[in-house]
Design a protein around this motif. Structure first.
Motif, PDB file in Angstrom:
ATOM      1  N   GLN A 187       7.571 -22.998 -10.887  1.00 42.05           N
ATOM      2  CA  GLN A 187       8.443 -23.338  -9.761  1.00 42.05           C
ATOM      3  C   GLN A 187       8.711 -24.842  -9.726  1.00 42.05           C
ATOM      4  OE1 GLN A 187       9.922 -21.014  -7.384  1.00 42.05           O
ATOM      5  NE2 GLN A 187      11.142 -22.901  -7.358  1.00 42.05           N
ATOM      6  N   ALA A 188       7.698 -25.639 -10.038  1.00 40.77           N
ATOM      7  CA  ALA A 188       7.869 -27.092 -10.055  1.00 40.77           C
ATOM      8  C   ALA A 188       8.864 -27.500 -11.140  1.00 40.77           C
ATOM      9  CB  ALA A 188       6.524 -27.773 -10.285  1.00 40.77           C
ATOM     10  N   ILE A 189       8.814 -26.833 -12.285  1.00 35.81           N
ATOM     11  CA  ILE A 189       9.773 -27.110 -13.358  1.00 35.81           C
ATOM     12  C   ILE A 189      11.178 -26.713 -12.913  1.00 35.81           C
ATOM     13  CG2 ILE A 189      10.499 -26.435 -15.689  1.00 35.81           C
ATOM     14  CD1 ILE A 189       7.499 -26.077 -16.347  1.00 35.81           C
ATOM     15  N   SER A 190      11.287 -25.528 -12.324  1.00 32.76           N
ATOM     16  CA  SER A 190      12.585 -25.040 -11.859  1.00 32.76           C
ATOM     17  C   SER A 190      13.207 -25.994 -10.845  1.00 32.76           C
ATOM     18  CB  SER A 190      12.433 -23.647 -11.250  1.00 32.76           C
ATOM     19  OG  SER A 190      13.659 -23.158 -10.775  1.00 32.76           O
ATOM     20  N   ASP A 191      12.384 -26.556  -9.978  1.00 31.26           N
ATOM     21  CA  ASP A 191      12.883 -27.479  -8.955  1.00 31.26           C
ATOM     22  C   ASP A 191      13.510 -28.733  -9.577  1.00 31.26           C
ATOM     23  OD1 ASP A 191      12.030 -25.755  -7.001  1.00 31.26           O
ATOM     24  OD2 ASP A 191      10.172 -26.834  -6.570  1.00 31.26           O
ATOM     25  N   LEU A 192      13.065 -29.077 -10.797  1.00 27.60           N
ATOM     26  CA  LEU A 192      13.591 -30.260 -11.464  1.00 27.60           C
ATOM     27  C   LEU A 192      14.867 -29.973 -12.259  1.00 27.60           C
ATOM     28  CD1 LEU A 192      10.242 -31.741 -12.852  1.00 27.60           C
ATOM     29  CD2 LEU A 192      11.587 -32.668 -10.958  1.00 27.60           C
ATOM     30  N   CYS A 193      15.171 -28.688 -12.427  1.00 26.40           N
ATOM     31  CA  CYS A 193      16.321 -28.289 -13.244  1.00 26.40           C
ATOM     32  C   CYS A 193      17.620 -28.330 -12.440  1.00 26.40           C
ATOM     33  CB  CYS A 193      16.129 -26.875 -13.795  1.00 26.40           C
ATOM     34  SG  CYS A 193      14.747 -26.702 -14.937  1.00 26.40           S
ATOM     35  N   GLN A 194      18.685 -28.751 -13.077  1.00 28.67           N
ATOM     36  CA  GLN A 194      19.997 -28.669 -12.458  1.00 28.67           C
ATOM     37  C   GLN A 194      20.529 -27.240 -12.524  1.00 28.67           C
ATOM     38  OE1 GLN A 194      22.608 -31.613 -14.164  1.00 28.67           O
ATOM     39  NE2 GLN A 194      21.231 -33.320 -13.721  1.00 28.67           N
ATOM     40  N   SER A 195      20.259 -26.570 -13.642  1.00 32.39           N
ATOM     41  CA  SER A 195      20.625 -25.156 -13.807  1.00 32.39           C
ATOM     42  C   SER A 195      19.341 -24.344 -13.806  1.00 32.39           C
ATOM     43  CB  SER A 195      21.384 -24.942 -15.125  1.00 32.39           C
ATOM     44  OG  SER A 195      22.578 -25.693 -15.136  1.00 32.39           O
ATOM     45  N   LYS A 196      19.158 -23.516 -12.789  1.00 36.34           N
ATOM     46  CA  LYS A 196      17.872 -22.863 -12.569  1.00 36.34           C
ATOM     47  C   LYS A 196      17.602 -21.740 -13.576  1.00 36.34           C
ATOM     48  CE  LYS A 196      17.303 -25.459  -8.981  1.00 36.34           C
ATOM     49  NZ  LYS A 196      16.403 -26.624  -9.066  1.00 36.34           N
ATOM     50  N   PRO A 197      16.385 -21.702 -14.125  1.00 35.74           N
ATOM     51  CA  PRO A 197      15.993 -20.580 -14.975  1.00 35.74           C
ATOM     52  C   PRO A 197      15.515 -19.418 -14.110  1.00 35.74           C
ATOM     53  CG  PRO A 197      14.183 -22.118 -14.797  1.00 35.74           C
ATOM     54  CD  PRO A 197      15.334 -22.718 -14.011  1.00 35.74           C
ATOM     55  N   LEU A 198      15.343 -18.260 -14.723  1.00 28.66           N
ATOM     56  CA  LEU A 198      14.704 -17.137 -14.039  1.00 28.66           C
ATOM     57  C   LEU A 198      13.194 -17.329 -14.080  1.00 28.66           C
ATOM     58  CD1 LEU A 198      16.748 -14.126 -15.484  1.00 28.66           C
ATOM     59  CD2 LEU A 198      17.018 -15.218 -13.241  1.00 28.66           C
ATOM     60  N   LEU A 199      12.513 -16.869 -13.041  1.00 32.15           N
ATOM     61  CA  LEU A 199      11.051 -16.949 -12.991  1.00 32.15           C
ATOM     62  C   LEU A 199      10.473 -15.543 -12.902  1.00 32.15           C
ATOM     63  CD1 LEU A 199      10.495 -19.836 -10.378  1.00 32.15           C
ATOM     64  CD2 LEU A 199      10.860 -20.035 -12.846  1.00 32.15           C
ATOM     65  N   THR A 200       9.461 -15.258 -13.704  1.00 28.86           N
ATOM     66  CA  THR A 200       8.742 -13.991 -13.554  1.00 28.86           C
ATOM     67  C   THR A 200       7.676 -14.192 -12.469  1.00 28.86           C
ATOM     68  OG1 THR A 200       7.133 -14.580 -15.279  1.00 28.86           O
ATOM     69  CG2 THR A 200       9.106 -13.392 -15.974  1.00 28.86           C
ATOM     70  N   LYS A 201       7.680 -13.314 -11.476  1.00 34.91           N
ATOM     71  CA  LYS A 201       6.796 -13.513 -10.332  1.00 34.91           C
ATOM     72  C   LYS A 201       5.726 -12.427 -10.177  1.00 34.91           C
ATOM     73  CE  LYS A 201      10.335 -16.066  -7.781  1.00 34.91           C
ATOM     74  NZ  LYS A 201      11.124 -16.178  -6.527  1.00 34.91           N
ATOM     75  N   ASP A 202       5.983 -11.253 -10.713  1.00 32.96           N
ATOM     76  CA  ASP A 202       5.018 -10.174 -10.538  1.00 32.96           C
ATOM     77  C   ASP A 202       4.807  -9.435 -11.855  1.00 32.96           C
ATOM     78  OD1 ASP A 202       7.505  -9.067 -10.714  1.00 32.96           O
ATOM     79  OD2 ASP A 202       7.202  -7.569  -9.142  1.00 32.96           O
ATOM     80  N   PHE A 203       4.885 -10.160 -12.948  1.00 33.49           N
ATOM     81  CA  PHE A 203       4.791  -9.533 -14.259  1.00 33.49           C
ATOM     82  C   PHE A 203       3.337  -9.387 -14.702  1.00 33.49           C
ATOM     83  CE2 PHE A 203       9.025  -9.824 -16.717  1.00 33.49           C
ATOM     84  CZ  PHE A 203       9.722  -9.394 -15.595  1.00 33.49           C
TER      85      PHE A 203
END
Length: 302
Positions: free
Chosen positions: A182-198
């Motif tokens: 999530q911290a990495i995603s917050d730094l991205c201009q274009s958001k990646p998908l995150l696996t949350k319950d895998f």
């Protein structure tokens, strides 16, 4: 996920005190009741020597360990010689060779398959997230050993560059890894998908469906290898000659003396530089170096 594996016993890392030792006791009792014929201890964890003595198997084998004393070496019927700078897959099979259970010159590839129900779950998830047939790249960025990680800003730059090329990017990992992701995603201009319950089975299916896995030195390197998915693996203090991907299309990224005399110490096998828990050979790795390996691996993907 391997048809030849009947049981997997795990001692939860989070247990402490009496609960931890109670877990040990229950597992030992179960192992003893199974009446195994053969024991191969692939790591040099002292518990392997204890198991070899408790289980009373017909044959036990472990590798030579200079840092272990007589208790270790006298616990097993066979001690296989240790040969450094060889893939761990080969070193593990050396134990079976020493026990005359495997005689081929090269170790086999990893064998795993994602369960069908997990394949369906991941396929539906990707469809719901509107992931098209464009290139799908899965990134594993987090480790419980923080000295194996590259900076979050580096990942954000890589993800933005990949997204600008219309590639789909997924940040995978456990529930604990979600904090870093999530911290990495917050730094991205274009958001990646995150696996949350895998689960691990879900992640296996995701790797199987992806075009490339980009990972730090972690289990993900070997999971991608098992799924025959091309992998770009980033190494710092760890010896990549031991832990690099196995029998799959791959590239290893690691700074060395050729890049800068500062990195002549790599691989040092230490948990960070001079006790800092931070590895400069990873901190100073440029996003362009990783992107170049990603692009060349994708071009040669068959």
């Amino acid at each position: 996920m391997n048809s030849r594996v009947r049981d997997v016993f795990v001692i939860p890392r989070h247990l402490k005190g009496l609960k931890k030792y109670s877990s040990y006791y229950k597992i030992f009792r179960k192992l003893i009741s199974n009446h195994y014929d053969f024991l191969a201890q692939f790591s040099v964890d002292w518990r392997g020597a204890l198991l070899a003595r408790l289980l009373h198997v017909d044959l036990s084998v472990a590798r030579e360990a200079s840092r272990r004393g007589p208790f270790w070496h006298q616990s097993f019927n066979i001690i296989a010689p240790f040969k450094d700078n060889r893939p761990i897959a080969e070193q593990d099979v050396d134990l079976l060779r020493a026990a005359n259970l495997y005689q081929k010159k090269e170790a086999p590839s990893y064998q795993l398959s994602a369960p069908h129900k997990n394949q369906l779950k991941v396929k539906k998830w990707l469809q719901a997230e509107q992931v098209s047939k464009n290139t799908l790249i899965v990134i594993h960025a987090s480790s419980r050993w923080k000295f194996k990680e590259i900076p979050k800003e580096t990942w954000a730059n890589i993800i933005d560059a990949l997204k600008s090329e219309k590639m789909h990017v997924v940040l995978s990992g456990s529930k604990v890894d979600l904090i870093t992701n999530q911290a990495i995603s917050d730094l991205c201009q274009s958001k990646p998908l995150l696996t949350k319950d895998f689960s691990i089975e879900d992640t296996t299916a995701l790797y199987e469906m992806s075009d490339l896995v980009v990972t730090i030195d972690s289990m993900s390197t070997h999971l991608a290898s098992a799924m025959k998915t091309p992998v770009v693996s980033i190494f710092g203090p760890t010896n990549d000659l031991n832990w690099r991907p196995w029998k799959v299309k791959y590239q290893v990224i690691a700074l060395s003396k050729a890049d800068d005399p500062t990195f002549a110490c790599r691989p040092c096998g230490m948990d960070g530089c001079e006790g800092t828990k931070i590895s400069q050979c990873l901190v100073q790795m440029k996003p362009e170096m990783i992107l170049k390996s990603i692009q060349s691996t994708l071009k040669t993907k068959t």
